[in-house]
Design an enzyme around this catalytic site. Structure first.
Site, PDB file in Angstrom:
ATOM      1  N   HIS A   1     -47.244  45.393   2.247  1.00 26.31           N
ATOM      2  CA  HIS A   1     -47.168  44.471   1.124  1.00 26.31           C
ATOM      3  C   HIS A   1     -47.512  45.116  -0.209  1.00 26.31           C
ATOM      4  O   HIS A   1     -47.338  44.503  -1.250  1.00 26.31           O
ATOM      5  CB  HIS A   1     -48.041  43.231   1.403  1.00 26.31           C
ATOM      6  CG  HIS A   1     -47.362  42.266   2.318  1.00 26.31           C
ATOM      7  ND1 HIS A   1     -47.307  40.910   2.081  1.00 26.31           N
ATOM      8  CD2 HIS A   1     -46.674  42.467   3.471  1.00 26.31           C
ATOM      9  CE1 HIS A   1     -46.629  40.319   3.048  1.00 26.31           C
ATOM     10  NE2 HIS A   1     -46.240  41.229   3.916  1.00 26.31           N
TER      11      HIS A   1
ATOM     12  N   SER B   1     -40.931  45.972   1.494  1.00 27.81           N
ATOM     13  CA  SER B   1     -40.027  46.520   2.504  1.00 27.81           C
ATOM     14  C   SER B   1     -39.064  47.552   1.928  1.00 27.81           C
ATOM     15  O   SER B   1     -38.612  47.418   0.787  1.00 27.81           O
ATOM     16  CB  SER B   1     -39.191  45.388   3.113  1.00 27.81           C
ATOM     17  OG  SER B   1     -39.987  44.549   3.894  1.00 27.81           O
TER      18      SER B   1
ATOM     19  N   LYS C   1     -34.613  33.499   8.831  1.00 26.10           N
ATOM     20  CA  LYS C   1     -33.899  34.578   9.528  1.00 26.10           C
ATOM     21  C   LYS C   1     -34.750  35.139  10.672  1.00 26.10           C
ATOM     22  O   LYS C   1     -34.234  35.421  11.763  1.00 26.10           O
ATOM     23  CB  LYS C   1     -33.556  35.687   8.525  1.00 26.10           C
ATOM     24  CG  LYS C   1     -32.531  36.676   9.065  1.00 26.10           C
ATOM     25  CD  LYS C   1     -32.068  37.635   7.987  1.00 26.10           C
ATOM     26  CE  LYS C   1     -31.212  38.731   8.570  1.00 26.10           C
ATOM     27  NZ  LYS C   1     -30.773  39.715   7.589  1.00 26.10           N
ATOM     28  N   ASP C   2     -36.049  35.284  10.428  1.00 27.52           N
ATOM     29  CA  ASP C   2     -36.937  35.775  11.482  1.00 27.52           C
ATOM     30  C   ASP C   2     -37.058  34.766  12.625  1.00 27.52           C
ATOM     31  O   ASP C   2     -37.157  35.140  13.792  1.00 27.52           O
ATOM     32  CB  ASP C   2     -38.335  36.089  10.915  1.00 27.52           C
ATOM     33  CG  ASP C   2     -38.358  37.414  10.152  1.00 27.52           C
ATOM     34  OD1 ASP C   2     -37.330  38.109  10.153  1.00 27.52           O
ATOM     35  OD2 ASP C   2     -39.400  37.736   9.561  1.00 27.52           O
TER      36      ASP C   2
ATOM     37  N   GLU D   1     -43.787  52.930  34.227  1.00 25.25           N
ATOM     38  CA  GLU D   1     -42.908  51.859  33.778  1.00 25.25           C
ATOM     39  C   GLU D   1     -41.815  52.453  32.882  1.00 25.25           C
ATOM     40  O   GLU D   1     -42.006  53.514  32.291  1.00 25.25           O
ATOM     41  CB  GLU D   1     -43.712  50.811  33.008  1.00 25.25           C
ATOM     42  CG  GLU D   1     -44.654  50.015  33.878  1.00 25.25           C
ATOM     43  CD  GLU D   1     -43.952  48.886  34.604  1.00 25.25           C
ATOM     44  OE1 GLU D   1     -43.302  49.170  35.639  1.00 25.25           O
ATOM     45  OE2 GLU D   1     -44.056  47.732  34.173  1.00 25.25           O
TER      46      GLU D   1
END
Lengths: 252, 418
Positions: free
Chosen positions: B213, B217, B241-242, B285
């Site tokens: 922040h 971005s 959108k998220d 895994e």
């Protein structure tokens, strides 16, 4: 350039995979009632499978993680469960005199084990330990197919050149191809309450269904709930997408 | 970016003393975000949501789990069979681990493609690499808890790696085990650490977001936001959108959880741990197999250094090298969109990771050995040699002046289709 290298890599991987597959044959895929997203356990096969387990497998193999009361989830009535449990003896105690005692099993008990401990099991089975069957179909790759194939594919004689150890039996699908367990199933080895003819294939099929249930008793509830959850999430996501488009259209 | 005024007197009273509402408004509502983020930018918030799901389901599992070698396996089965919806909580947690890694790996590759690690976001990137380290430690220890065969033998193999440390290797391993083999003290401490580390990850995520922040971005063009025309408020554009992206992820996640909960795991882990029986193939895994492949690629001593030690160092270096990425990359351009040469080698790197993943899941024999060695060589060659070199020699395409100019000109190939 990327494409050519990718092609070479894929070819190498395929060559390796096919070479590896020759080691242990994959058990032929069967059509189980519990396959697929709508699969359920065939109730009749389950009941017959319980008969096979208690009268054949249960002589050597425990089923520690399953309790008699669990049978209620697949349609057994309380009285039936009590009657099935009462056929077995379990150790309890200590009582007020400090003694252990034996009593008839109750619905809350786990399936009565054939041997009190691993040493006793080995002593009775020429040194080998019959594994617990509670999770057997989950503990093998393609567990149900494997178990069924393993049960019906005993051969009287090992192929030429195969070195069979003393006291072992040849079995195509068992890892290492030799198994200490003698062929467990024989035609009419059990008597089915519903009159079905007890062929080897029938008994193997039924007990596999039963043990698949024992390994995944939650499966029917899981798939039923899963369908509802997925329908809900799919509809919600479609609506979120419509909303997203509407909100973003303000920008253009 | 106006200062919000709170009409509700209680909210106003609290906010005057602790400006939590103003803070939230600035960081989640007004927060300026590049207008051109594509769907690859969804995976950061998705990882955050999955972390929360893992912590919540994990706490419920902890209420029913018994960290003792005699009871651990049975207590997990009790959760599966007798605890109300225990199977759902356990399968969500088990598959959640896989989903978490899948999401985070995509998030990482996105950063690699669009140059998100470059100045001034180096610390943001480094915290992200630390999070991945913590996730690997957490998932490894969590995998040991059900005390199945693969749990026990994975714990044995991985802890034994530390015996490669010169001089004090054996002592370190005994110290890790709390004894002379993987046993009850090992299980106890793994449980304690498996409970602790997710909260460390949570704290790191907070720092990751804090650093994010400050400079905001990155975006598909890799040019900084330079005016109001370049940015849109986080809410409602990216909240919706998220949320839509989360819906898509949940379809996949629930698909595994309800209909194929065990396909990503090893059947051997439904056999209780037995120190006397070694499974024929010990495999980690799926999300850790690429690093296992790097470990096993080193089959030769170099001078007096034993192969095992080099393998262990290579395995840790395969993640550790990412810390230095911001300084290894010499290109002035961030986004691979404008880097024709880097783009090619980036996709080769992705293919290389898939090859490593496949090699690591298979026994180290035959063709897998040279293939794993070749893939390991390219892995490090790309990160340590190619990335600095390409930056010097590549001729990048013209970078647009601003996000807004590229978007309005329709020049951005990554532009939203909506």
């Amino acid at each position: 350039m990327v494409g050519r290298i990718l092609g070479a890599a894929v070819a190498a991987v395929i060559a390796v995979t096919t070479a590896n597959a020759a080691e242990a044959p994959r058990a032929p895929g069967q059509e189980w009632s519990f396959d697929g997203i709508f699969g359920t356990y065939d109730r009749n096969a389950l009941r017959r499978g319980l008969t096979v387990y208690t009268s054949v497998c249960g002589a050597c193999h425990s089923l520690d993680l399953v309790a008699y009361r669990h049978l209620g989830a697949v349609g057994y009535t309380e009285d039936e469960i009590k009657a099935i449990a009462a056929e077995f003896e379990v150790e309890d105690g200590p009582d007020e005199d400090g003694e252990m005692f034996s009593r008839a099993a109750l619905p809350a008990d786990a399936f009565a084990a054939p041997f009190p401990n691993e040493q006793a099991a080995r002593a009775a089975n020429s040194g080998t330990y019959p594994p617990d069957l509670s999770l057997i179909t989950k503990a093998r790759k393609h567990g149900a197919d494997y178990l069924y194939a393993m049960l019906i594919e005993y051969r009287d004689e090992a192929p030429d050149g195969f070195e069979l150890l003393d006291g072992m039996y040849y079995n195509e699908y068992f890892p290492g191809r030799q198994i200490a367990m003698p062929p467990p199933l024989f035609e009419d080895g059990v008597k089915y309450a519903d009159g079905t003819k007890a062929t080897v294939a029938q008994m193997a099929w039924d007990v596999t269904t039963f043990l698949a249930w024992a390994a995944e008793p939650e499966m029917e509830e899981r798939k039923r709930l899963g369908i509802k959850v997925l329908i809900f999430v799919l509809v919600l996501t479609a609506m979120l997408y419509a909303l997203k488009r509407q909100i973003w259209s303000r920008l253009h | 970016m106006s200062q919000p005024t709170w009409k509700n007197p209680i909210v106003a009273w609290i906010d005057y003393r602790l400006p939590i509402f103003t803070f939230t408004h600035h960081e989640l509502v007004d927060y300026p975000t590049p207008r051109n983020l594509n769907y690859w930018w969804n995976f950061g918030s998705l990882a955050g949501v999955v972390l929360v799901i893992m912590i919540v389901t994990g706490i419920y599992l902890a209420m029913h789990y018994t960290p003792h070698t005699d009871y651990a396996f049975a207590s997990v089965e009790r959760i599966m069979r007798d605890v109300n919806y225990g199977w759902l909580i356990r399968y969500l947690h088990m598959n959640g681990g896989s989903i978490f890694f899948a999401v985070v790996y995509i998030h990482l590759l996105r950063g690699l493609y669009y140059g998100s690690y470059k100045a001034p976001r180096e610390i943001l990137w480094i915290i992200g690499v630390l999070i991945i380290f913590c996730m690997m430690a957490t998932s490894f220890m969590g995998y040991v808890l059900p005390w199945g065969q693969m749990s026990f033998w994975a714990a044995t193999v991985i802890t034994n790696l530390f015996s490669a440390v010169p001089l004090v290797g054996e002592e370190i391993v005994n110290w890790l085990w709390g004894g002379f083999s993987v046993a009850n003290p090992t299980l106890n401490r793994f449980y304690a650490l498996h409970f602790l580390l997710p909260f460390v990850i949570f704290a790191l995520v907070f720092l990751h977001l804090w650093a994010l922040h400050v400079h905001k971005s990155n975006n598909p063009l890799g040019v900084e936001m330079s005016g109001d025309a370049d940015s849109i408020p986080f809410h409602p554009y990216y909240t919706i959108k998220d949320t839509f992206g989360l819906g898509v992820l949940l379809v996949v996640y629930f698909g595994f959880t309800f209909f194929a909960p065990n396909v990503l795991g090893e059947p051997d882990n439904y056999i209780e741990a037995n120190p006397l029986v070694t499974p024929s193939h010990i495999v980690p895994e799926w999300y850790l197999t690429p690093f296992y492949a790097v470990l096993r690629a080193i089959t030769f001593d170099i001078w007096f250094i034993p192969a095992k030690l080099i393998g262990v160092v290579a395995m840790f270096a395969s993640i550790g090298v990412l810390f230095f990425l911001p300084w290894l990359d010499t290109s002035p351009v961030r986004s691979a969109t404008f880097r024709p040469v880097y783009k090619q080698f980036f996709w080769l790197f992705v293919i290389d990771c898939v090859v490593l993943w496949y090699v690591g899941a298979n026994p180290p024999e035959g063709w897998f050995i040279p293939l794993g060695q070749f893939a390991t060589a390219y892995y490090f060659f790309f990160l340590v040699i190619l990335i600095p070199l390409i930056g010097f020699f590549e001729r990048p395409r013209a970078v647009p002046d601003s996000i807004a100019s590229a978007v309005t000109a329709g020049a951005d190939p990554h532009r939203e289709q909506s």
